[in-house]
Scaffold this active site. Structure first.
Site, PDB file in Angstrom:
ATOM      1  N   SER A  40       0.807  -1.224   0.000  1.00  0.00           N
ATOM      2  CA  SER A  40       0.000   0.000   0.000  1.00  0.00           C
ATOM      3  C   SER A  40       0.839   1.272   0.000  1.00  0.00           C
ATOM      4  O   SER A  40       0.281   2.378  -0.010  1.00  0.00           O
ATOM      5  CB  SER A  40      -0.910   0.026   1.225  1.00  0.00           C
ATOM      6  OG  SER A  40      -1.894  -0.957   1.100  1.00  0.00           O
ATOM      7  N   ARG A  99      -2.360  -8.864  24.758  1.00  0.00           N
ATOM      8  CA  ARG A  99      -3.496  -8.652  25.663  1.00  0.00           C
ATOM      9  C   ARG A  99      -3.345  -9.329  27.017  1.00  0.00           C
ATOM     10  O   ARG A  99      -3.751  -8.784  28.032  1.00  0.00           O
ATOM     11  CB  ARG A  99      -4.796  -9.132  25.003  1.00  0.00           C
ATOM     12  CG  ARG A  99      -5.243  -8.223  23.881  1.00  0.00           C
ATOM     13  CD  ARG A  99      -6.549  -8.720  23.304  1.00  0.00           C
ATOM     14  NE  ARG A  99      -6.869  -7.996  22.088  1.00  0.00           N
ATOM     15  CZ  ARG A  99      -7.486  -8.535  21.041  1.00  0.00           C
ATOM     16  NH1 ARG A  99      -7.862  -9.806  21.072  1.00  0.00           N
ATOM     17  NH2 ARG A  99      -7.723  -7.813  19.979  1.00  0.00           N
ATOM     18  N   CYS A 128     -12.984  -7.263  20.057  1.00  0.00           N
ATOM     19  CA  CYS A 128     -14.255  -6.553  19.813  1.00  0.00           C
ATOM     20  C   CYS A 128     -15.434  -7.139  20.606  1.00  0.00           C
ATOM     21  O   CYS A 128     -16.239  -6.399  21.186  1.00  0.00           O
ATOM     22  CB  CYS A 128     -14.581  -6.549  18.324  1.00  0.00           C
ATOM     23  SG  CYS A 128     -14.092  -8.042  17.449  1.00  0.00           S
ATOM     24  N   GLY A 159     -15.133  -7.892  11.091  1.00  0.00           N
ATOM     25  CA  GLY A 159     -14.180  -8.222  12.153  1.00  0.00           C
ATOM     26  C   GLY A 159     -12.985  -8.984  11.632  1.00  0.00           C
ATOM     27  O   GLY A 159     -11.916  -8.973  12.234  1.00  0.00           O
ATOM     28  N   HIS A 264     -21.520  -6.456  15.750  1.00  0.00           N
ATOM     29  CA  HIS A 264     -21.592  -7.736  16.451  1.00  0.00           C
ATOM     30  C   HIS A 264     -22.795  -7.694  17.404  1.00  0.00           C
ATOM     31  O   HIS A 264     -23.035  -6.679  18.062  1.00  0.00           O
ATOM     32  CB  HIS A 264     -20.344  -7.954  17.323  1.00  0.00           C
ATOM     33  CG  HIS A 264     -19.092  -8.239  16.554  1.00  0.00           C
ATOM     34  ND1 HIS A 264     -19.022  -8.375  15.179  1.00  0.00           N
ATOM     35  CD2 HIS A 264     -17.813  -8.430  16.996  1.00  0.00           C
ATOM     36  CE1 HIS A 264     -17.778  -8.635  14.821  1.00  0.00           C
ATOM     37  NE2 HIS A 264     -17.026  -8.669  15.899  1.00  0.00           N
TER      38      HIS A 264
HETATM   39  P1  NAP Z   1      -7.451  -5.738   7.270  1.00  0.00           P
HETATM   40  O1  NAP Z   1      -8.604  -4.976   6.757  1.00  0.00           O
HETATM   41  O2  NAP Z   1      -7.097  -7.020   6.603  1.00  0.00           O
HETATM   42  O3  NAP Z   1      -6.172  -4.771   7.258  1.00  0.00           O
HETATM   43  C1  NAP Z   1      -4.897  -5.210   7.584  1.00  0.00           C
HETATM   44  C2  NAP Z   1      -3.974  -4.015   7.688  1.00  0.00           C
HETATM   45  O4  NAP Z   1      -2.683  -4.479   8.106  1.00  0.00           O
HETATM   46  C3  NAP Z   1      -3.760  -3.308   6.372  1.00  0.00           C
HETATM   47  O5  NAP Z   1      -3.579  -1.928   6.595  1.00  0.00           O
HETATM   48  C4  NAP Z   1      -2.459  -3.927   5.885  1.00  0.00           C
HETATM   49  O6  NAP Z   1      -1.727  -3.098   5.009  1.00  0.00           O
HETATM   50  C5  NAP Z   1      -1.706  -4.065   7.186  1.00  0.00           C
HETATM   51  N1  NAP Z   1      -0.637  -5.037   7.048  1.00  0.00           N
HETATM   52  C6  NAP Z   1      -0.760  -6.333   6.707  1.00  0.00           C
HETATM   53  N2  NAP Z   1       0.467  -6.919   6.649  1.00  0.00           N
HETATM   54  C7  NAP Z   1       1.369  -5.954   6.975  1.00  0.00           C
HETATM   55  C8  NAP Z   1       2.786  -5.932   7.083  1.00  0.00           C
HETATM   56  N3  NAP Z   1       3.527  -7.005   6.852  1.00  0.00           N
HETATM   57  N4  NAP Z   1       3.373  -4.772   7.446  1.00  0.00           N
HETATM   58  C9  NAP Z   1       2.639  -3.664   7.665  1.00  0.00           C
HETATM   59  N5  NAP Z   1       1.290  -3.627   7.572  1.00  0.00           N
HETATM   60  C10 NAP Z   1       0.664  -4.763   7.235  1.00  0.00           C
HETATM   61  O7  NAP Z   1      -7.618  -6.109   8.793  1.00  0.00           O
HETATM   62  P2  NAP Z   1      -8.383  -5.307   9.960  1.00  0.00           P
HETATM   63  O8  NAP Z   1      -9.748  -5.836  10.117  1.00  0.00           O
HETATM   64  O9  NAP Z   1      -8.208  -3.844   9.783  1.00  0.00           O
HETATM   65  O10 NAP Z   1      -7.599  -5.830  11.216  1.00  0.00           O
HETATM   66  C11 NAP Z   1      -6.278  -5.580  11.457  1.00  0.00           C
HETATM   67  C12 NAP Z   1      -5.878  -6.194  12.771  1.00  0.00           C
HETATM   68  O11 NAP Z   1      -6.546  -5.520  13.814  1.00  0.00           O
HETATM   69  C13 NAP Z   1      -6.309  -7.655  12.926  1.00  0.00           C
HETATM   70  O12 NAP Z   1      -5.369  -8.558  12.468  1.00  0.00           O
HETATM   71  C14 NAP Z   1      -6.516  -7.791  14.400  1.00  0.00           C
HETATM   72  O13 NAP Z   1      -5.306  -8.110  15.048  1.00  0.00           O
HETATM   73  C15 NAP Z   1      -6.912  -6.413  14.799  1.00  0.00           C
HETATM   74  N6  NAP Z   1      -8.361  -6.333  15.027  1.00  0.00           N
HETATM   75  C16 NAP Z   1      -8.754  -6.177  16.278  1.00  0.00           C
HETATM   76  C17 NAP Z   1     -10.082  -6.101  16.553  1.00  0.00           C
HETATM   77  C18 NAP Z   1     -10.521  -6.034  17.939  1.00  0.00           C
HETATM   78  O14 NAP Z   1     -11.220  -6.917  18.315  1.00  0.00           O
HETATM   79  N7  NAP Z   1     -10.167  -5.069  18.722  1.00  0.00           N
HETATM   80  C19 NAP Z   1     -11.029  -6.144  15.557  1.00  0.00           C
HETATM   81  C20 NAP Z   1     -10.610  -6.293  14.276  1.00  0.00           C
HETATM   82  C21 NAP Z   1      -9.245  -6.389  14.030  1.00  0.00           C
HETATM   83  P3  NAP Z   1      -1.706  -3.314   3.407  1.00  0.00           P
HETATM   84  O15 NAP Z   1      -2.764  -2.397   2.866  1.00  0.00           O
HETATM   85  O16 NAP Z   1      -0.341  -2.864   3.026  1.00  0.00           O
HETATM   86  O17 NAP Z   1      -1.961  -4.743   3.136  1.00  0.00           O
HETATM   87  N1  12T Z   2      -9.827 -13.290  14.311  1.00  0.00           N
HETATM   88  O1  12T Z   2      -8.386  -8.796  17.619  1.00  0.00           O
HETATM   89  O2  12T Z   2     -11.881 -12.752  12.880  1.00  0.00           O
HETATM   90  O3  12T Z   2      -8.121 -10.808  18.320  1.00  0.00           O
HETATM   91  O4  12T Z   2     -13.344 -11.382  13.732  1.00  0.00           O
HETATM   92  C1  12T Z   2     -10.585  -9.757  16.223  1.00  0.00           C
HETATM   93  C2  12T Z   2     -11.493 -10.212  15.283  1.00  0.00           C
HETATM   94  C3  12T Z   2      -9.194 -11.632  15.864  1.00  0.00           C
HETATM   95  C4  12T Z   2      -8.588 -10.001  17.534  1.00  0.00           C
HETATM   96  C5  12T Z   2     -12.209 -11.887  13.682  1.00  0.00           C
HETATM   97  C6  12T Z   2     -10.086 -12.115  14.944  1.00  0.00           C
HETATM   98  C7  12T Z   2      -9.468 -10.472  16.496  1.00  0.00           C
HETATM   99  C8  12T Z   2     -11.232 -11.398  14.662  1.00  0.00           C
END
Ligand code: NAP
Ligand code: 12T
Length: 357
Positions: A40, A99, A128, A159, A264
């Site tokens: 990106s 966490r 979440c 999610g 959710h």
């Molecule tokens: P997503 O839409 O798949 O986005 C992933 C992001 O990570 C993109 O910006 C991607 O950049 C970046 N990325 C992937 N590989 C990378 C690398 N090697 N180096 C730098 N950046 C990289 O996923 P999302 O739903 O936003 O979730 C991201 C993460 O947030 C999850 O894996 C999870 O750990 C966490 N999360 C937490 C919650 C929660 O419950 N609090 C909820 C959802 C997600 P590119 O555009 O370059 O691919």
């Molecule tokens: N696998 O932040 O798939 O631990 O909805 C959050 C959401 C991990 C996390 C999902 C996941 C996390 C999902």
């Protein structure tokens, strides 16, 4: 004076929401850095009308950064959080990487803001599903200790990231095209053998979600772990104890993915030490921060109602028919906002409020 903020994973489902939320609440940002992978780098995103170029995350990316919001997955967090902390940033991490670390506070500001005081550079944002549940449990817990929680979730595909949203769109489009042909012959509607059609195997092949998600429910989120529970279910068990400061609170979770884009939902059954009246519970929830109560039992929130909403919506509150110390309720939250981006930015706001940054 504002803060220098970096978002790692800025192009993702959560990262984009972080950027939007920072703008919405007019967070004091002096400078913002958008970080992602090489894929990106060079992409243009907007913040407060200004065009900002996404950069590939590198060793020196966190120089002069005050607050680093991480949302690029657990392995990236493990790789980059120590580097960001060494550079002097406070990391607020959205992944599951830290966490359960003893040195890392796991914070939902409405519940345990005070835990921020012992942070050592990294602060974890809970899962979440846990976040919206503890926002609902805390006001009741303050009336009487909660002994047991049984929760079933109905979790949106967002999610699991942007690719999971695409998976639901592609599969839905494929299946609906087939069903459209049957619209006028409903008597044949029941068993349409679309799974055997050409391309079905390709389009319906699970990618981010482990089974077909269009027109389906999948009781499998994250990986399988001990005792036949999934990691998502274990997160709800362990994170709840840590956030509520109560190792004795018994949590049994079943986490299910449903074909919903955002929001959710959770059906939550709780048992308290003391018997509480519905009136007491209504009053506590009405006055609780971050909660919107649907008191009239015939009104209730749904995921469609919670999109873009900052509060956790609670309805369908009932007492158990046999146990005077048991209740059930229906709790809905925007998983990308309160479940992720909003809670992370709220943590940053609490750090400022408490003079910790
Ligand atoms: P997503 O839409 O798949 O986005 C992933 C992001 O990570 C993109 O910006 C991607 O950049 C970046 N990325 C992937 N590989 C990378 C690398 N090697 N180096 C730098 N950046 C990289 O996923 P999302 O739903 O936003 O979730 C991201 C993460 O947030 C999850 O894996 C999870 O750990 C966490 N999360 C937490 C919650 C929660 O419950 N609090 C909820 C959802 C997600 P590119 O555009 O370059 O691919
Ligand atoms: N696998 O932040 O798939 O631990 O909805 C959050 C959401 C991990 C996390 C999902 C996941 C996390 C999902």
């Amino acid at each position: 004076m504002g803060y220098k903020v970096a978002i790692l994973g800025a192009t993702g489902a959560v990262g984009r929401e972080m950027l939007k939320y920072l703008e919405e609440v007019n967070f004091p940002v002096d400078d913002i850095k958008l970080l992602a992978s090489k894929r990106s780098a060079g992409k243009i995103m907007e913040f407060k009308g200004e065009k900002i170029k996404v950069e590939e995350v590198k060793e020196d990316s966190f120089k002069n950064v005050d607050i680093a919001l991480f949302s690029a997955g657990a392995s990236r967090s493990k790789e980059w959080a120590p580097i960001a902390v060494k550079s002097g940033a406070i990391v607020i991490d959205n992944s599951s990487a830290f966490r359960m670390d003893k040195d890392v506070p796991l914070v939902v500001p409405e519940v345990n803001e005070e835990d921020l005081k012992w942070h050592k550079g990294i602060i974890a944002n809970p899962n979440c599903s846990t976040i919206q549940m503890v926002v609902a449990l805390k006001p009741i817990y303050d009336l009487s200790r909660i002994k047991k929680v049984i929760v079933s979730t109905y979790q949106a595909v967002s999610g699991a990231g942007l690719n999971a949203i695409k998976e639901l769109v592609d599969q839905t489009e494929f299946v609906i095209d087939i069903y459209k042909a049957y619209k006028d012959k409903l008597e044949d509607f029941k068993y349409i053998p679309y799974k055997n059609l050409p391309y079905a195997k390709e389009v319906l092949k699970p990618k981010k979600i482990p089974r077909q998600i269009a027109f389906n429910c999948v009781p499998h989120i994250d990986i399988f772990m001990d005792q036949n529970y999934t990691k998502e279910e274990w997160k709800m068990v362990k994170e709840t104890k840590k956030i509520m400061h109560d190792e004795e609170i018994s949590v049994c979770a079943t986490c299910v993915r449903v074909p919903v884009f955002i929001g959710h939902s959770e059906s939550i059954y709780i048992e308290t030490e003391k018997a509480l009246s519905l009136e007491e519970i209504y009053k506590a929830l009405e006055n609780a921060p971050g909660v919107k109560l649907y008191k009239d039992p015939t009104t209730y929130p749904t995921p469609v109602d919670v999109e873009g909403e900052n509060k956790v919506l609670i309805g369908r509150i009932r007492k158990d028919l046999d146990n005077d110390k048991a209740y059930t309720m229906w709790v809905v939250g925007d998983n990308l906002r309160k479940g992720a981006a909003q809670n992370a930015v709220q943590i940053a706001e609490s750090l400022i409020k408490l003079g910790l940054i």
